[in-house]
Design an enzyme around this catalytic site. Structure first.
Site, short mmCIF file in Angstrom:
data_model
loop_
_atom_site.label_atom_id
_atom_site.label_comp_id
_atom_site.label_asym_id
_atom_site.label_seq_id
_atom_site.Cartn_x
_atom_site.Cartn_y
_atom_site.Cartn_z
N GLU A 215 -8.54 -0.75 -2.75
CA GLU A 215 -7.36 -0.30 -3.50
C GLU A 215 -6.27 -1.33 -3.23
OE1 GLU A 215 -7.10 2.34 -5.47
OE2 GLU A 215 -9.13 3.09 -5.13
N CYS A 249 2.55 0.64 -4.57
CA CYS A 249 1.57 -0.28 -5.18
C CYS A 249 1.62 -0.22 -6.70
CB CYS A 249 0.18 0.06 -4.70
SG CYS A 249 -0.28 1.75 -5.01
P1 NAD Z 1 -1.95 -5.28 4.27
O1 NAD Z 1 -3.09 -5.73 3.48
O2 NAD Z 1 -1.11 -6.28 4.98
O3 NAD Z 1 -2.42 -4.25 5.42
C1 NAD Z 1 -3.24 -3.12 5.15
C2 NAD Z 1 -4.06 -2.80 6.40
O4 NAD Z 1 -4.86 -3.92 6.76
C3 NAD Z 1 -3.25 -2.43 7.64
O5 NAD Z 1 -3.84 -1.28 8.22
C4 NAD Z 1 -3.40 -3.63 8.55
O6 NAD Z 1 -3.45 -3.28 9.90
C5 NAD Z 1 -4.72 -4.25 8.14
N1 NAD Z 1 -4.70 -5.71 8.29
C6 NAD Z 1 -3.65 -6.53 8.05
N2 NAD Z 1 -4.01 -7.84 8.27
C7 NAD Z 1 -5.31 -7.81 8.63
C8 NAD Z 1 -6.27 -8.83 9.00
N3 NAD Z 1 -5.94 -10.11 9.02
N4 NAD Z 1 -7.52 -8.44 9.31
C9 NAD Z 1 -7.85 -7.14 9.29
N5 NAD Z 1 -7.00 -6.14 8.96
C10 NAD Z 1 -5.75 -6.46 8.65
O7 NAD Z 1 -1.10 -4.40 3.26
P2 NAD Z 1 0.30 -3.73 3.49
O8 NAD Z 1 1.35 -4.77 3.68
O9 NAD Z 1 0.21 -2.64 4.51
O10 NAD Z 1 0.52 -3.05 2.02
C11 NAD Z 1 1.02 -3.79 0.95
C12 NAD Z 1 -0.02 -4.10 -0.08
O11 NAD Z 1 -0.86 -3.01 -0.28
C13 NAD Z 1 0.59 -4.40 -1.45
O12 NAD Z 1 -0.10 -5.46 -2.05
C14 NAD Z 1 0.36 -3.13 -2.23
O13 NAD Z 1 0.34 -3.27 -3.64
C15 NAD Z 1 -0.95 -2.70 -1.69
N6 NAD Z 1 -1.13 -1.27 -1.86
C16 NAD Z 1 -2.08 -0.82 -2.71
C17 NAD Z 1 -2.23 0.55 -2.91
C18 NAD Z 1 -3.25 1.12 -3.85
O14 NAD Z 1 -3.45 2.33 -3.81
N7 NAD Z 1 -3.92 0.34 -4.67
C19 NAD Z 1 -1.39 1.43 -2.23
C20 NAD Z 1 -0.45 0.92 -1.37
C21 NAD Z 1 -0.33 -0.43 -1.17
#
Ligand code: NAD
Length: 471
Positions: A215, A249
């Site tokens: 997602e 998002c």
């Molecule tokens: P992110 O991808 O930075 O982090 C999400 C998760 O991944 C966190 O739990 C984090 O601990 C983990 N993570 C981060 N870096 C990692 C790595 N290098 N290796 C492994 N795990 C890692 O996202 P965010 O900043 O928390 O959220 C923002 C993004 O999420 C935006 O792009 C937004 O559009 C998207 N988003 C999508 C939805 C949806 O339902 N489609 C909902 C909310 C947010």
């Protein structure tokens, strides 16, 4: 929080698998019980959840109820209402060439499911997938976002109380812990977050051939040409954009409209923002803050040096960015994505800044959308059925919503997910249950009438002709 070590993470996943292998998560009664436990976790701790969301995101109790708590409770109730019907084995047709035979689809859980959540809706985006995971009879390991620490800590404390047998387990932490988790074997991974981390998750899952639901995000465009209902439409647009300070998002990311419409739209947006959050949104108890300084710096850099037509005030100490609207200059070939002329069009804004991009026509807007990644959502504000059809039929996105924003997330009967770069797989309601279930075909061909002989050597011409006709 004491960070979990690799060995304790390995043990957590092994325990979740052990419980799954015991079969205790499979009976319908156990699934229903777990959904009630999740419901109780939320309702009995609602004030604590609201306080944690306020701490992490300055999210008001009203917004927390609407966008995190009630949405999740509605998902639980919808699932409880329909689970028995979804979980029933279904008869499946068998072609005449295989008669006599009977087939059915037997739903079975996948096993241990990992749910990784982001920080922007840290309750909803962790628990909503969990509803489907539990309804399908799986066990779960949850990884809340380390960037919403109050919510993460609260959930880590509550889950063992409501899932005492360990059917749901929590691993807290950031990149190191997630990396250790991703080294384990799961039977499905649900990841909500950015495309960059999505790629890491998918790469790790590939090592175990684990299926993933991704997602992700992206730039969700808006087309606007509804002159007749300008103020009502602008209010909905402002609400969708600036809820949770734009950190959604599916928030409208940029608006396309014709140059002549921009002044009236800006006036209507200003009016809407004042109606929703007052003349100074900083003093509104209902207006959120940016999650951390890193995000604050990223968002402010996107419109640094650009004159805002609405808002533009920022305060780093408070992580406050006012609801901001920026009108971009008309350019010959407007583009969205890394090659765009303005930084606000190059990446997902994910904050309370709304650029308005002038284009010649709706057809032109379609071209802009189609030149880059498929968005997660597309919003169309128009009174023209022809324009609605134009966007539905000539663009691809996770969803299309007419005359509103965000609301499709609350429609339990609709699959929620992206397409292309905005994600793969979908969940919510029956689509969640389906994503976390294996529909196992079971076929019985009785030995009594041995019609299979026709398909076995030595082949006769008559037998083969007959088979061909039946097939
Ligand atoms: P992110 O991808 O930075 O982090 C999400 C998760 O991944 C966190 O739990 C984090 O601990 C983990 N993570 C981060 N870096 C990692 C790595 N290098 N290796 C492994 N795990 C890692 O996202 P965010 O900043 O928390 O959220 C923002 C993004 O999420 C935006 O792009 C937004 O559009 C998207 N988003 C999508 C939805 C949806 O339902 N489609 C909902 C909310 C947010």
């Amino acid at each position: 929080m004491t960070p979990q070590t690799l060995s304790s993470i390995t043990e957590t996943v092994a325990d979740a698998r052990h419980l799954f292998d015991s079969g205790k998560s499979r009976p319908l009664a156990a699934r229903v019980g777990r959904l009630h436990a999740l419901r109780a976790l939320i309702t009995e701790n609602q004030p604590a959840l609201e306080a944690a969301l306020w701490n992490d995101l300055h999210k008001s109790a009203g917004e927390a109820q609407l966008t995190e708590i009630n949405v999740t409770l509605a998902e639980i109730d919808h699932t409880l209402r329909h689970l028995r019907a979804w979980a029933r084995p279904r008869r499946a047709p068998v072609p005449t060439a295989l008669w006599p035979a009977r087939a059915r689809l037997l739903p079975e859980p996948l096993g241990v499911v990992l749910v990784i959540a982001p920080w922007n809706y840290p309750v909803q985006l962790l628990f909503n997938p969990l509803v489907g995971v539990l309804a399908a009879g799986n066990t779960a390991v949850l990884k809340p976002s380390e960037l919403a620490p109050a919510t993460s800590a609260l959930i880590a404390r509550l889950v063992p109380r409501y899932f005492a047998d360990g059917a749901v387990r929590v691993v807290e932490g950031g990149v190191p812990q997630t990396t250790d988790l991703l080294a384990q074997r799961f039977d499905h991974i649900v990841f909500t977050g950015s495309g960059n981390v999505g790629r890491i998750v998918m790469g790790a899952a590939a090592r175990h051939l684990t299926p993933v639901t991704l997602e992700l995000g992206g730039k969700s465009p808006v087309w606007f040409d509804d002159d007749a209902r300008l103020h009502r439409a602008a209010r909905r647009l402002a609400w969708a954009k600036f809820t949770n300070a734009g950190q959604t998002c599916v928030a409208p990311d940029y608006v396309m409209t014709t140059p002549g419409r921009i002044p009236a739209l800006v006036d209507a947006l200003q009016q809407a923002i004042t109606d929703l959050w007052g003349a100074d949104p900083r003093t509104s108890g209902d207006y959120g803050r940016i999650v951390n300084e890193r995000q604050f710096d990223r968002i402010t850099a996107l419109f640094d040096g650009t004159e805002a037509v609405i808002g533009g005030e920022c305060d780093r100490a408070e992580r406050y960015i006012a609801p901001t609207v920026v009108t971009l200059p008309t350019v010959d070939h407007p583009t969205v994505g890394p090659a765009a002329s303005h930084p606000l069009l190059r990446e997902e804004v994910f904050g309370p800044v709304l650029p308005i991009l002038p284009v010649d026509s709706a057809e032109h807007a379609v071209q802009v959308i189609n030149r880059w990644d498929k968005p997660l959502a597309l919003y169309v504000f128009t009174s023209s059925a022809r324009t609605r059809r134009l966007f539905e039929q000539h663009t691809s996105s996770g969803a299309v919503v007419h005359d509103a924003g965000l609301v499709h997330v609350a429609a339990t009967g609709l699959p929620f997910g992206g397409v292309g770069a905005s994600g793969m797989g979908a969940y919510h309601g029956e689509y969640s249950w389906r994503s976390f279930t294996h529909l196992k075909p079971v076929l019985r061909k009785p030995l009594t009438m041995d019609t299979l002989r026709l398909a076995q050597p030595p082949f006769s011409r008559r037998g083969l002709r007959l088979l061909q006709r039946l097939m």
